[in-house]
Design a protein around this motif. Structure first.
Motif, PDB file in Angstrom:
ATOM      1  N   GLY A   6      26.361 -13.486  53.141  1.00  0.00           N
ATOM      2  CA  GLY A   6      27.557 -13.113  53.868  1.00  0.00           C
ATOM      3  C   GLY A   6      28.843 -13.650  53.301  1.00  0.00           C
ATOM      4  O   GLY A   6      29.789 -13.942  54.033  1.00  0.00           O
ATOM      5  N   ARG A   7      28.902 -13.797  52.004  1.00  0.00           N
ATOM      6  CA  ARG A   7      30.106 -14.314  51.360  1.00  0.00           C
ATOM      7  C   ARG A   7      30.778 -13.242  50.519  1.00  0.00           C
ATOM      8  O   ARG A   7      30.101 -12.449  49.870  1.00  0.00           O
ATOM      9  N   VAL A   8      32.116 -13.235  50.559  1.00  0.00           N
ATOM     10  CA  VAL A   8      32.903 -12.318  49.739  1.00  0.00           C
ATOM     11  C   VAL A   8      33.728 -13.155  48.773  1.00  0.00           C
ATOM     12  O   VAL A   8      34.262 -14.207  49.141  1.00  0.00           O
ATOM     13  N   ASP A   9      33.822 -12.705  47.545  1.00  0.00           N
ATOM     14  CA  ASP A   9      34.617 -13.401  46.532  1.00  0.00           C
ATOM     15  C   ASP A   9      36.098 -13.098  46.765  1.00  0.00           C
ATOM     16  O   ASP A   9      36.568 -11.994  46.537  1.00  0.00           O
ATOM     17  N   LEU A  10      36.811 -14.101  47.233  1.00  0.00           N
ATOM     18  CA  LEU A  10      38.222 -13.889  47.568  1.00  0.00           C
ATOM     19  C   LEU A  10      39.064 -13.639  46.324  1.00  0.00           C
ATOM     20  O   LEU A  10      40.091 -12.962  46.387  1.00  0.00           O
TER      21      LEU A  10
ATOM     22  N   LEU B 203      32.087  -3.390  55.288  1.00  0.00           N
ATOM     23  CA  LEU B 203      32.738  -3.906  54.080  1.00  0.00           C
ATOM     24  C   LEU B 203      32.175  -3.223  52.846  1.00  0.00           C
ATOM     25  O   LEU B 203      32.926  -2.779  51.969  1.00  0.00           O
ATOM     26  N   ARG B 204      30.854  -3.141  52.767  1.00  0.00           N
ATOM     27  CA  ARG B 204      30.233  -2.529  51.585  1.00  0.00           C
ATOM     28  C   ARG B 204      30.611  -1.068  51.474  1.00  0.00           C
ATOM     29  O   ARG B 204      30.777  -0.545  50.382  1.00  0.00           O
ATOM     30  N   LYS B 205      30.777  -0.414  52.628  1.00  0.00           N
ATOM     31  CA  LYS B 205      31.122   1.008  52.631  1.00  0.00           C
ATOM     32  C   LYS B 205      32.458   1.248  51.947  1.00  0.00           C
ATOM     33  O   LYS B 205      32.698   2.299  51.380  1.00  0.00           O
ATOM     34  N   GLU B 206      33.354   0.256  51.996  1.00  0.00           N
ATOM     35  CA  GLU B 206      34.635   0.459  51.312  1.00  0.00           C
ATOM     36  C   GLU B 206      34.725  -0.340  50.018  1.00  0.00           C
ATOM     37  O   GLU B 206      35.816  -0.626  49.540  1.00  0.00           O
ATOM     38  N   GLY B 207      33.564  -0.679  49.471  1.00  0.00           N
ATOM     39  CA  GLY B 207      33.554  -1.215  48.118  1.00  0.00           C
ATOM     40  C   GLY B 207      33.649  -2.713  47.984  1.00  0.00           C
ATOM     41  O   GLY B 207      33.803  -3.222  46.879  1.00  0.00           O
ATOM     42  N   VAL B 208      33.568  -3.438  49.089  1.00  0.00           N
ATOM     43  CA  VAL B 208      33.643  -4.895  49.019  1.00  0.00           C
ATOM     44  C   VAL B 208      32.245  -5.465  48.774  1.00  0.00           C
ATOM     45  O   VAL B 208      31.300  -5.102  49.468  1.00  0.00           O
ATOM     46  N   THR B 209      32.135  -6.331  47.774  1.00  0.00           N
ATOM     47  CA  THR B 209      30.843  -6.949  47.470  1.00  0.00           C
ATOM     48  C   THR B 209      30.585  -8.107  48.420  1.00  0.00           C
ATOM     49  O   THR B 209      31.378  -9.036  48.513  1.00  0.00           O
ATOM     50  N   VAL B 210      29.470  -8.028  49.148  1.00  0.00           N
ATOM     51  CA  VAL B 210      29.101  -9.092  50.081  1.00  0.00           C
ATOM     52  C   VAL B 210      27.754  -9.669  49.648  1.00  0.00           C
ATOM     53  O   VAL B 210      26.787  -8.935  49.487  1.00  0.00           O
ATOM     54  N   SER B 211      27.701 -10.963  49.447  1.00  0.00           N
ATOM     55  CA  SER B 211      26.458 -11.597  49.012  1.00  0.00           C
ATOM     56  C   SER B 211      25.432 -11.583  50.136  1.00  0.00           C
ATOM     57  O   SER B 211      25.755 -11.304  51.290  1.00  0.00           O
TER      58      SER B 211
END
Length: 114
Positions: free
Chosen positions: A93-97, A82-90
């Motif tokens: 393990g949470r992502v801001d939807l 996920l992080r590799k494609e720019g998604v911020t993961v806390s």
DNA sequence: AGCGTGACAAGGT
DNA sequence: GACCTTGCCACGC
């Protein structure tokens, strides 16, 4: 709809999640025409090896958390991808939807700043 | 058929 | 946040 068609519909739907966005098991099921069958989505993704072409790691629980136990190998792999494609993961393990969800209302930031 | 289990969801405490 | 309950579906025993 029989099992093979359902599996195909699920994989199709997961493939359509754009890079940098995330969805949920329930949303994937609904979009695949399988409302109420979120658990089947998890089952189907579980059958595919981690290097399968479908972007399984873009599918999270409905609240934006990763479904795997915190710290497990699968969990860590999902965070990496996920992080590799720019998604911020806390750290938990949470992502801001609101920021990365596939189907979402445009965020306030986006409306203000594009 | 009955029951436990799981990469789920929604609502409550 | 961490749990718990209820509803849900698919499998395996």
């Amino acid at each position: 709809m029989h099992a093979a068609a359902a599996i195909a519909a699920i994989l199709d739907t997961v493939r359509k999640i754009p890079a940098g966005r995330v969805s949920s098991y329930g949303e994937v099921a609904a979009r695949a025409g399988l409302k109420g069958r979120a658990r089947m989505v998890g089952r189907v993704l579980g059958m595919a090896p981690q290097d399968h072409p479908v972007p399984w790691y873009r599918v999270l629980k409905a609240d934006g958390r990763i479904a795997f136990p915190l710290g497990s190998d699968a969990y860590k792999e999902q965070v990496r991808r996920l992080r590799k494609e720019g998604v911020t993961v806390s750290k938990t393990g949470r992502v801001d939807l609101a920021a990365h969800g596939w189907s979402r209302e445009q965020s306030l930031d986006e409306l203000l700043w594009g």
